[in-house]
Scaffold this motif. Structure first.
Motif, PDB file in Angstrom:
ATOM      1  N   UNK A   1     -15.829  -9.699  28.831  1.00 45.30           N
ATOM      2  CA  UNK A   1     -17.226  -9.647  29.260  1.00 45.30           C
ATOM      3  C   UNK A   1     -17.848  -8.275  29.039  1.00 45.30           C
ATOM      4  N   UNK A   2     -17.042  -7.227  29.068  1.00 45.12           N
ATOM      5  CA  UNK A   2     -17.573  -5.865  28.925  1.00 45.12           C
ATOM      6  C   UNK A   2     -17.814  -5.479  27.464  1.00 45.12           C
ATOM      7  N   UNK A   3     -17.344  -6.287  26.541  1.00 48.07           N
ATOM      8  CA  UNK A   3     -17.460  -5.951  25.126  1.00 48.07           C
ATOM      9  C   UNK A   3     -18.861  -6.231  24.582  1.00 48.07           C
ATOM     10  N   UNK A   4     -19.244  -5.501  23.539  1.00 41.90           N
ATOM     11  CA  UNK A   4     -20.508  -5.748  22.847  1.00 41.90           C
ATOM     12  C   UNK A   4     -20.327  -6.845  21.808  1.00 41.90           C
ATOM     13  N   UNK A   5     -21.442  -7.493  21.448  1.00 41.08           N
ATOM     14  CA  UNK A   5     -21.398  -8.565  20.463  1.00 41.08           C
ATOM     15  C   UNK A   5     -21.645  -8.031  19.050  1.00 41.08           C
ATOM     16  N   UNK A   6     -21.190  -8.792  18.076  1.00 35.21           N
ATOM     17  CA  UNK A   6     -21.421  -8.478  16.669  1.00 35.21           C
ATOM     18  C   UNK A   6     -22.403  -9.503  16.098  1.00 35.21           C
TER      19      UNK A   6
ATOM     20  N   UNK B   1     -30.841 -12.418  11.505  1.00 34.02           N
ATOM     21  CA  UNK B   1     -29.784 -12.656  12.490  1.00 34.02           C
ATOM     22  C   UNK B   1     -29.650 -14.146  12.768  1.00 34.02           C
ATOM     23  N   UNK B   2     -28.458 -14.678  12.558  1.00 37.78           N
ATOM     24  CA  UNK B   2     -28.199 -16.101  12.774  1.00 37.78           C
ATOM     25  C   UNK B   2     -27.418 -16.362  14.055  1.00 37.78           C
ATOM     26  N   UNK B   3     -26.891 -15.305  14.650  1.00 39.09           N
ATOM     27  CA  UNK B   3     -26.120 -15.484  15.866  1.00 39.09           C
ATOM     28  C   UNK B   3     -25.381 -14.218  16.230  1.00 39.09           C
ATOM     29  N   UNK B   4     -24.499 -14.338  17.211  1.00 41.13           N
ATOM     30  CA  UNK B   4     -23.671 -13.214  17.658  1.00 41.13           C
ATOM     31  C   UNK B   4     -22.280 -13.727  17.981  1.00 41.13           C
TER      32      UNK B   4
ATOM     33  N   UNK C   1     -11.812 -11.251  22.236  1.00 44.64           N
ATOM     34  CA  UNK C   1     -10.796 -10.405  22.852  1.00 44.64           C
ATOM     35  C   UNK C   1      -9.537 -11.241  23.002  1.00 44.64           C
ATOM     36  N   UNK C   2      -8.462 -10.735  22.398  1.00 45.53           N
ATOM     37  CA  UNK C   2      -7.196 -11.477  22.388  1.00 45.53           C
ATOM     38  C   UNK C   2      -7.438 -12.891  21.854  1.00 45.53           C
ATOM     39  N   UNK C   3      -7.164 -13.935  22.647  1.00 48.19           N
ATOM     40  CA  UNK C   3      -7.281 -15.296  22.133  1.00 48.19           C
ATOM     41  C   UNK C   3      -8.523 -16.039  22.619  1.00 48.19           C
ATOM     42  N   UNK C   4      -9.540 -15.292  23.100  1.00 50.35           N
ATOM     43  CA  UNK C   4     -10.816 -15.904  23.477  1.00 50.35           C
ATOM     44  C   UNK C   4     -11.912 -15.410  22.539  1.00 50.35           C
ATOM     45  N   UNK C   5     -12.661 -16.349  21.978  1.00 51.92           N
ATOM     46  CA  UNK C   5     -13.715 -16.042  21.016  1.00 51.92           C
ATOM     47  C   UNK C   5     -14.989 -16.804  21.412  1.00 51.92           C
ATOM     48  N   UNK C   6     -16.139 -16.152  21.290  1.00 59.40           N
ATOM     49  CA  UNK C   6     -17.412 -16.780  21.677  1.00 59.40           C
ATOM     50  C   UNK C   6     -18.426 -16.574  20.555  1.00 59.40           C
ATOM     51  N   UNK C   7     -19.164 -17.650  20.233  1.00 61.44           N
ATOM     52  CA  UNK C   7     -20.233 -17.599  19.237  1.00 61.44           C
ATOM     53  C   UNK C   7     -21.541 -18.084  19.860  1.00 61.44           C
ATOM     54  N   UNK C   8     -22.563 -17.240  19.763  1.00 60.03           N
ATOM     55  CA  UNK C   8     -23.917 -17.617  20.154  1.00 60.03           C
ATOM     56  C   UNK C   8     -24.654 -17.977  18.863  1.00 60.03           C
ATOM     57  N   UNK C   9     -25.051 -19.233  18.680  1.00 61.62           N
ATOM     58  CA  UNK C   9     -25.664 -19.687  17.429  1.00 61.62           C
ATOM     59  C   UNK C   9     -27.182 -19.820  17.634  1.00 61.62           C
ATOM     60  N   UNK C  10     -27.940 -18.918  17.029  1.00 60.43           N
ATOM     61  CA  UNK C  10     -29.388 -18.916  17.198  1.00 60.43           C
ATOM     62  C   UNK C  10     -30.030 -20.079  16.438  1.00 60.43           C
ATOM     63  N   UNK C  11     -31.113 -20.609  17.001  1.00 57.04           N
ATOM     64  CA  UNK C  11     -31.872 -21.664  16.337  1.00 57.04           C
ATOM     65  C   UNK C  11     -31.208 -23.025  16.339  1.00 57.04           C
ATOM     66  N   UNK C  12     -30.095 -23.156  17.012  1.00 56.18           N
ATOM     67  CA  UNK C  12     -29.374 -24.434  17.049  1.00 56.18           C
ATOM     68  C   UNK C  12     -29.504 -25.078  18.416  1.00 56.18           C
ATOM     69  N   UNK C  13     -29.540 -26.400  18.413  1.00 51.85           N
ATOM     70  CA  UNK C  13     -29.514 -27.155  19.647  1.00 51.85           C
ATOM     71  C   UNK C  13     -28.100 -27.641  19.929  1.00 51.85           C
ATOM     72  N   UNK C  14     -28.005 -28.867  20.431  1.00 48.08           N
ATOM     73  CA  UNK C  14     -26.713 -29.437  20.819  1.00 48.08           C
ATOM     74  C   UNK C  14     -25.806 -29.666  19.616  1.00 48.08           C
ATOM     75  N   UNK C  15     -26.423 -29.956  18.450  1.00 47.67           N
ATOM     76  CA  UNK C  15     -25.661 -30.319  17.252  1.00 47.67           C
ATOM     77  C   UNK C  15     -25.641 -29.139  16.289  1.00 47.67           C
TER      78      UNK C  15
END
Length: 461
Positions: free
Chosen positions: A401-406, A416-419, A423-437
């Motif tokens: 949670x303390x890390x910055x996004x790329x 910019x399409x997302x961020x 950290x270790x084995x957890x990865x998170x993607x924020x996808x801009x302009x996308x809905x549920x699909x």
């Protein structure tokens, strides 16, 4: 007399051997002549039949020094068909007009679609009592299917399997992940689990229902009166969940969706920038249309509305027409999506149950977990997803949670399409302009993400 003894002896041997070979004969399967596709049924329990469809990637060369990754796609609903929706509307080689899809995920992996749980898509039960009532029961059936498919094929056993899920499929994915690991450790399943990806998934219903009101108020879709009504029902759901009243919580969820719809003049739950019905993928409903008000979350269960001719883009017509003819093994009395509404009803008691603990357990076991979310999704909002991720007990969560996004880009563009962050084995993607699909709304960034998840560097043809 001697002949009769021999016949009797052979009959005993036959009756003894048939059960031994029955498992080898049970899966009803077929394939294309070139071996690029295979599909079939697995009887996961007596009279409960699950359908699968496997595609071999034409983009991965035989002489590659890396094993071929396989993606198992799990659709949501409950009752939505991965073989239909995920395949033809999102990531498969052909779209629902049977035209080649440039952004197919076959560019990075082989694909395995499963109509899960039984009763979904082409999967069916011969007795309604055999429908699953919990995510754990669905995971047991899926594990049985994987045992049948992978244990019979040594080449598949060399490939890492990545479970990728959308919507309610996320709950199936994490319960399957734990079930599969248990079977692997027990020597019952010959499979390498590469990781699990959770795309806009219904992991924590409580966090999502609490996110709807504030999110829609911030983007001017509801006013303070709508927010007050929304928060009141969300609090009611929280209390019901705390008391273990899961069926009652599902009923309150339905009521909350009606309140949100009325307060927002019918916002689309799959893209809050749109009105309901404007997102073509979310219109996958035919037989359940009369129940949309109560079951918007399963409103994409059956098919796109349209005319009845094959090849015109209508998914229901396609699956019950040209595709059923191609596959040949679908029983005549089985209609694609014919039992979908029953699937949802059977899971009502588990629908609102959270699966955060399962994510924690998988992380603790070292399994790679990827979470990705579309920016304008409402039903499984990014706000709600961030809330349940922040509640993880995994020992690396505070550092994560303390890390910055790329930032993420596509095709050499600087937009910019997302961020993302890891950290270790957890990865998170924020996808801009996308809905549920996400694969539909942002195919380029979704495809790049899949390449990272599977560690694939396959060049496009």
């Amino acid at each position: 007399m001697e002949n009769s003894r021999i016949v009797g002896f052979l009959l005993v041997i036959f009756l003894f051997l048939v059960p031994l070979f029955h498992g080898a004969l049970t899966p009803k399967a077929a394939r294309t002549e070139d071996g690029s596709e295979a599909w079939g049924y697995v009887e996961v329990r007596p009279k409960a039949h699950m359908f699968w469809w496997y595609y071999r990637s034409p983009y991965i060369t035989q002489d590659s020094d890396k094993p071929r990754p396989i993606i198992l796609w799990l659709q949501g609903g409950p009752g939505a068909s991965g073989v239909g929706i995920g395949n033809f509307e999102e990531i498969g080689p052909l779209d629902n007009y049977l035209k080649p899809r440039n952004s197919t995920w076959l560019r990075h992996a082989d694909l395995l679609f499963v109509d899960n749980p039984v009763g979904t898509g082409y999967s069916f039960v011969e007795d309604r009592k055999l429908l699953v009532k919990t995510d754990d029961e669905a995971a047991t059936d899926l594990t049985t299917l994987l045992i049948e498919v992978f244990n019979r094929n040594e080449s598949l056993q060399k490939s890492p399997l990545y479970i990728v899920a959308e919507s309610y499929g996320g709950k199936y994915a994490v319960t399957l992940g734990l079930s599969a690991l248990k079977a692997i450790e027990a020597g019952k399943l010959k499979l390498k689990l590469g990781g699990i990806a959770l795309g806009d998934t219904w992991i924590s219903p409580e966090d999502f229902v609490f996110s709807w009101g504030p999110l829609l108020k911030d983007v001017s879709r509801i006013d303070r009166n709508g927010l007050k009504k929304s928060n009141s029902l969300a609090e009611q759901i929280k209390q019901q969940l705390s008391a273990g009243k899961f069926v009652e919580a599902t009923e309150s969820w339905r009521e909350l969706e009606n309140v949100i719809s009325a307060s927002s003049n019918s916002v689309d739950f799959y893209n809050f920038l749109l009105d309901a019905g404007m997102d073509p993928v979310s219109l996958t409903d035919s037989e359940l249309s009369q129940q949309i008000a109560l079951r918007r979350y399963s409103s994409y269960v059956n098919s796109l509305r349209g005319s009845t001719a094959d090849g015109d883009g209508d998914l229901n017509s396609l699956m019950n027409g040209a595709i059923k003819k191609k596959l040949k093994i679908i029983p005549n009395n089985v209609q694609w999506g014919g039992q979908a509404g029953l699937v949802f009803t059977a899971l009502e008691g588990d629908f609102m149950r959270p699966r955060i603990n399962e994510v924690d357990e998988l992380l603790a076991k070292g399994v790679n977990i990827t979470v990705y979310n579309g920016q304008v999704d409402l039903i499984c909002s990014t706000k709600g997803t961030e809330a349940w991720v922040e509640r993880l007990k995994w020992d690396g969560i505070q550092t994560f949670l303390s890390m910055d996004r790329t930032p993420l880009y596509c095709n050499g563009e600087k937009t910019t399409k997302g961020f993302t962050k890891s950290y270790k084995n957890l990865h998170f993607y924020w996808i801009l302009g996308a809905g549920h699909f996400v694969p539909v709304d942002q195919p380029c960034v979704a495809l790049n993400m899949v390449g990272s998840i599977t560690q694939s560097t396959v060049a496009s043809k």
